[in-house]
Design an enzyme around this catalytic site. Structure first.
Site, PDB file in Angstrom:
ATOM      1  N   GLY A  12       0.822  -1.229  -0.030  1.00 50.50           N
ATOM      2  CA  GLY A  12      -0.032  -0.046   0.136  1.00 50.50           C
ATOM      3  C   GLY A  12       1.032   1.274  -0.058  1.00 50.50           C
ATOM      4  O   GLY A  12       2.071   1.151   0.440  1.00 50.50           O
TER       5      GLY A  12
ATOM      6  N   GLY B  87       0.499   5.678   0.796  1.00 48.55           N
ATOM      7  CA  GLY B  87       0.039   6.876   1.212  1.00 48.55           C
ATOM      8  C   GLY B  87       0.791   8.222   1.402  1.00 48.55           C
ATOM      9  O   GLY B  87       1.934   8.056   1.077  1.00 48.55           O
ATOM     10  N   GLY B  88       0.188   8.989   2.067  1.00 49.41           N
ATOM     11  CA  GLY B  88       0.980  10.431   2.103  1.00 49.41           C
ATOM     12  C   GLY B  88       2.587  10.147   2.749  1.00 49.41           C
ATOM     13  O   GLY B  88       3.366  10.778   2.527  1.00 49.41           O
ATOM     14  N   PHE B  89       2.427   9.023   3.771  1.00 46.69           N
ATOM     15  CA  PHE B  89       3.632   8.900   4.331  1.00 46.69           C
ATOM     16  C   PHE B  89       4.744   8.318   3.663  1.00 46.69           C
ATOM     17  O   PHE B  89       6.005   8.392   3.826  1.00 46.69           O
ATOM     18  CB  PHE B  89       3.366   8.020   5.674  1.00 46.69           C
ATOM     19  CG  PHE B  89       2.781   6.574   5.071  1.00 46.69           C
ATOM     20  CD1 PHE B  89       3.597   5.817   4.836  1.00 46.69           C
ATOM     21  CD2 PHE B  89       1.382   6.704   5.286  1.00 46.69           C
ATOM     22  CE1 PHE B  89       2.955   4.539   4.267  1.00 46.69           C
ATOM     23  CE2 PHE B  89       0.918   5.315   4.704  1.00 46.69           C
ATOM     24  CZ  PHE B  89       1.512   4.467   4.292  1.00 46.69           C
TER      25      PHE B  89
ATOM     26  N   LYS C  86       6.969  -0.252   6.677  1.00 45.83           N
ATOM     27  CA  LYS C  86       6.515   0.895   6.367  1.00 45.83           C
ATOM     28  C   LYS C  86       7.903   1.942   6.093  1.00 45.83           C
ATOM     29  O   LYS C  86       8.554   2.208   7.017  1.00 45.83           O
ATOM     30  CB  LYS C  86       5.812   1.546   7.270  1.00 45.83           C
ATOM     31  CG  LYS C  86       5.008   2.976   7.006  1.00 45.83           C
ATOM     32  CD  LYS C  86       4.061   3.374   7.770  1.00 45.83           C
ATOM     33  CE  LYS C  86       4.060   4.112   9.076  1.00 45.83           C
ATOM     34  NZ  LYS C  86       3.077   4.500   9.786  1.00 45.83           N
TER      35      LYS C  86
ATOM     36  N   ASP D 255      -6.425   8.434  15.285  1.00 47.63           N
ATOM     37  CA  ASP D 255      -6.799   8.253  13.946  1.00 47.63           C
ATOM     38  C   ASP D 255      -7.639   6.888  13.771  1.00 47.63           C
ATOM     39  O   ASP D 255      -7.158   5.840  12.952  1.00 47.63           O
ATOM     40  CB  ASP D 255      -5.475   8.292  13.232  1.00 47.63           C
ATOM     41  CG  ASP D 255      -5.738   8.401  11.618  1.00 47.63           C
ATOM     42  OD1 ASP D 255      -6.777   8.676  11.497  1.00 47.63           O
ATOM     43  OD2 ASP D 255      -4.721   8.248  10.730  1.00 47.63           O
TER      44      ASP D 255
END
Ligand code: NAG
Ligand code: NAG
Ligand code: NAG
Ligand code: NAG
Ligand code: NAG
Ligand code: NAG
Ligand code: NAG
Ligand code: NAG
Length: 832
Positions: free
Chosen positions: A496, A498-500, A517, A612
């Site tokens: 996946g 994402g912004g990170f 990650k 979150d």
């Protein structure tokens, strides 16, 4: 003034004397700076071709208020020491901070060798000494205690001009000592200005670092003593480091070593090192495919410079003279072809340097092996040096590696927590048992199967949440290990993005599957990175995703988590090809996530607010067990005397607590609100914001609350579960979900209440399924003999719930275990 002049004059005499002695040296090398002192000794001492000056002369370089020197008794006559026992008969003692100041005659690196041998003499037992040593701005030793054997510690630092200052600082109530010291220039170019990092390949500067030689090894099972080395180094025999002795053969041939090439000189390593080697033993099997491996002790948490020394001294020329070189599991040199590297000059030595970044364990593994099982596989190593590099605190001592908070307070916490847990578990069990008995008695009259009203407690797994302290060190991964696990961040393994940054699937060396990650350099999340590691390393819970490790080497921000086979909850609810989750699975997922959040809020000394909570942050393992993830935004909850934490708004649109949004007040109830939104996502099977719908229905919360008010609950249920969901269960679920969305945090239930109600909803569902199915089976069983006993747990998958539900039964879940337990006791009653 007179004193100062006198001091310098004395010093001049001393320097010329020392230089004079040094020039007598036979080894060929005359260090420009050369201070050798036999500390505490009234006379100078010759060791091989060098002379260690008497300590008397040193008073001008030594700044101390006390003149304490000690001498060992005659009993210590026979010390076995590579540098000669003569250095260990006397010592200088420092009872207060003292320093040596050595003028440096030529800028460059110097070696500082400190000799320690603790003996007892008069009022000083040197074994009890406890002290620190620093040179310039580097910590060399911190809170050091000497061992019984003679110990030589070798450091090197760059001194550009002026003086080298060596500080001895006794610890409180103790004293410092030193038996002998050497400070002398290292030939230029011997220690590189920079070297290549393993894995990243980037160059790492060493110029302004202090170094400490931790292992200097001569392969070929022979020790080379300082007197036989060009620079008075000790080269340890490799036999005690060899992993598998049977895979190694020692070879010796001094005569074939030739320094004619431009590469290494006899200062890099002497003939006695290049002239011996350990090679792979392929004698029994010409197709041997194995590594020769050495395990070398190091202090974890530091970067290490590793220097390999090679020289082909084998008697017969080999056709396939190439092999692989590994550090840990990392391949640092593929097909090392010694002939090619030395320009086909026979017997020419070759050396190469690498830096292993943040070594995580206390052993470094070095291996050599053939790349394939060619005929006559070969692998050879002549020498190896492992050199510790000072860290960002300018220290070489392991005490300066950052460890987490004191383990003492953690121990107390663990004990308190364990006692608390035991009490909770026992009382929960007692309460449960009493309630259950009472209810069973009361309901017995109404008939055996009406017994399962709401409010049944399942195991709430509190016992799985144990706060325990693991040193952060255990979690720190070297970058190369992560590269290896993710196949160098292969795009094929992206789970996946994402912004990170991106999340990759990875496999560690022990075959453990992980999710990696990796934050991109642009995403400025260093604070979030830290928060997440700090939080995750503090607790472990069945329903919180586990931290496996992290890597912050070279500005990387990488977190390694346990791998969750089934992705996130969101992808099982809508907009995906995944098979839809059954209502019971959904309930169990919600219960799992609620347990995780409940633990965050109450399980640790200071409550933690997730901030979150959303369906994308609830992950599912291979058994569809839910775990809460992504703690990057998490914050410690309010202090006891405050009711909330004030903070900038962060979180995900659609899940945000309106109270938090408007008043910037953060409490655990903000998580409860977000969780309420998740519950409606689960019930309705639609996104939180769905722009394709008519305007009044775009927002899930408005849509759900509006319909609930109108009593149109059935209309909003996800069509995929409409047939299986039982009305009681649905009502209970919607009720608690709605309560979570109360505008005012005060009126929202706690996570514990939510959990209780969800368990009720699951129980209601199970009961109704039971009742239905038993109504079908009961008449038959009543008349049957012992063999046709009802076994509800076995049969309801095929009858009442349809065959698609069979999968549920395979899942290990407390509700089913409990259902089985109860059904067994029902059977027992029926038999009577
Ligand atoms: C220091 O002590 C030693 C013996 O303990 C003695 O021989 C020497 O003269 C002393 N040096 C000075 C400068 O007092
Ligand atoms: C010196 O101290 C060490 C460690 O404290 C102790 O084992 C030893 O017996 C002592 N030696 C003497 C001679 O007191
Ligand atoms: C050591 O630290 C002092 C200040 O504490 C600084 O002035 C000096 O430049 C430093 N020396 C080196 C070699 O880094
Ligand atoms: C080491 O030196 C000693 C004498 O200093 C000599 O006898 C011995 O042969 C040398 N050993 C090696 C391996 O060079
Ligand atoms: C290998 O080492 C052993 C022990 O040091 C020694 O006896 C033997 O001669 C060596 N063999 C070779 C081929 O150098
Ligand atoms: C080292 O090499 C130099 C010349 O390269 C030579 O003069 C010296 O004798 C050698 N030293 C030893 C110990 O072999
Ligand atoms: C040698 O060791 C490395 C690193 O552990 C490993 O990857 C490699 O497969 C080993 N080679 C052989 C032949 O066992
Ligand atoms: C070593 O091998 C490389 C590539 O295989 C080649 O370019 C180079 O010329 C070789 N060096 C020597 C000295 O043969």
């Amino acid at each position: 003034m007179v004193m100062v002049v006198g001091g310098s004059f004395k010093f001049l005499i001393w320097v010329s004397l020392v230089s004079c002695l040094a020039s007598v040296s036979l080894g060929g090398y005359v260090p420009p700076t050369n201070y050798l002192i036999n500390c505490g000794s009234p006379t100078s001492t010759s060791i091989g071709d060098r002379t260690f000056a008497a300590d008397d002369y040193t008073s001008s370089v030594l700044s101390t208020q006390q003149n304490v020197s000690v001498a060992a008794g005659s009993s210590s006559g026979s010390i076995s020491a590579p540098y000669g026992s003569a250095l260990y008969r006397t010592a200088r003692v420092f009872t207060e901070p003292s320093r040596y100041t050595f003028p440096i005659r030529q800028s460059g690196r110097v070696w500082i060798r400190l000799h320690f041998f603790p003996f007892a003499s008069g009022s000083y037992n040197l074994s009890t000494a406890h002290f620190s040593v620093a040179a310039q701005n580097f910590t060399l030793l911190k809170e050091y205690r000497s061992k019984a054997d003679p110990e030589v510690r070798e450091f090197s630092i760059n001194v550009n001009s002026g003086n080298l200052v060596l500080n001895f600082a006794p610890s409180a109530g103790s004293f410092a000592f030193v038996n002998a010291l050497e400070v002398f220039s290292i030939p230029g170019g011997l220690i590189p200005e920079s070297a290549q990092m393993i894995a990243s390949g980037s160059s790492h500067s060493l110029g302004n670092r202090a170094l400490e030689t931790v292992q200097r090894v001569n392969m070929g099972k022979t020790t080379v003593l300082p007197e036989n080395d060009t620079l008075w180094r000790l080269w340890d025999s490799d036999d005690k480091f060899l992993r598998h002795d049977y895979l190694a053969v020692n070879v010796t041939d001094f005569s074939s070593v030739s320094f004619k090439n431009k590469g290494p000189t006899n200062f890099t390593a002497p003939v006695s090192v290049y002239g011996t080697a350990t090679r792979l033993n392929s004698d029994g099997d010409p197709n041997t495919l194995a590594n020769v491996t050495w395990h070398l002790g190091v202090d974890p948490g530091f970067d290490y410079l590793i220097r390999f020394h090679f020289c082909d001294i084998l008697p017969n020329p080999h056709p396939n003279f190439y092999f692989n070189v590994y550090v840990e599991s990392w391949l640092v040199y593929k097909y090392l072809d010694l002939k090619n590297l030395t320009g086909y000059v026979s017997g020419a030595p070759y050396s190469m340097d690498y830096i292993a970044g943040s070594v995580a364990s206390d052993t470094l593994t070095i291996s050599m092996g053939p790349p394939n099982s060619d005929n006559n596989p070969i692998a050879i190593l002549n020498g190896l040096e492992i050199v510790k590099i000072s860290n960002s605190k300018n220290s070489l001592d392991v005490l300066d590696v950052s460890f987490p908070k004191s383990s003492k307070s953690n121990l107390v916490r663990i004990i308190l927590l364990s006692v608390g847990l035991i009490i909770i578990v026992i009382s929960a069990f007692v309460v449960f048992f009493i309630c259950w008995r009472r209810r069973r008695l009361a309901e017995a009259k109404k008939g055996p199967f009406a017994a399962y009203g709401g409010g049944m407690i399942y195991s709430t797994d509190y016992s799985n949440g144990t706060a325990f302290s693991i040193s952060k060190l255990d979690y720190r991964f070297p970058f190369y290990a992560i590269q290896e696990a993710t196949d160098s961040f292969s795009e094929n393994l992206v789970l996946g993005a994402g912004g990170f940054g991106k999340v990759y699937k990875g496999v560690l060396r022990d075959e453990m599957m992980v999710a990696v990650k990796r934050a991109t350099s642009q995403s400025q999340g260093i604070a979030e990175f830290r928060t997440e590691i700090e939080l995750l390393s503090q607790f472990r819970h069945r329903h919180l995703v586990s931290l496996i490790g992290y890597c912050d080497e070279m500005d990387e921000m990488i977190i390694v988590y346990e791998y969750m086979q089934n992705g996130n909850l969101k992808d099982h609810l809508y907009d995906s090809d995944n098979p839809s989750l059954s209502w019971r699975q959904r309930l169990e997922v919600c219960i799992g996530a609620a347990k995780g959040l409940h633990y965050l809020h109450t399980g640790t000394a200071k409550s933690i607010i997730h901030r979150d909570v959303k369906s994308a942050n609830i992950l599912l393992d291979d058994n569809f067990m839910a775990k809460v993830a992504d703690f990057g935004l998490s914050k410690a909850g309010p202090e006891i005397d405050k009711t909330h934490v004030s903070t900038a708004v962060k979180g995900s649109f659609g899940y945000l607590d309106p109270e938090y949004f408007l008043r910037l007040q953060l409490t655990e109830k903000s998580d409860v609100y977000s969780f309420g939104v998740v519950l409606f996502e689960v019930l309705c099977g639609r996104p939180v914001i769905d722009p394709s719908l008519p305007r009044e229905n775009v927002n899930l919360v408005d849509y759900a609350v509006k319909n609930l008010k109108k009593g149109k609950l059935e209309e909003i249920i996800d069509p995929k579960i409409r047939d299986e969901i039982k009305p009681e269960s649905m009502k209970k679920f919607a009720e608690i979900a709605e309560k979570c969305l109360a505008d005012c945090g005060l009126y929202r239930p706690s996570m514990g209440d939510v959990l209780w109600n969800l368990e009720c909803a699951l129980q209601l569902q199970v009961n109704e399924e039971f009742a239905l199915q038993l109504n079908d089976e009961l008449p038959r069983s009543r008349h049957g003999d012992g063999n046709s006993q009802i076994s509800p747990a076995k049969s309801f998958g095929t009858t009442a719930m349809g065959s698609t539900q069979l999968g549920d039964l395979a899942d290990v879940s407390m509700s089913q275990v409990f259902a089985k337990l109860v059904s067994d006791s029902e059977e027992f009653q029926l038999q009577k």
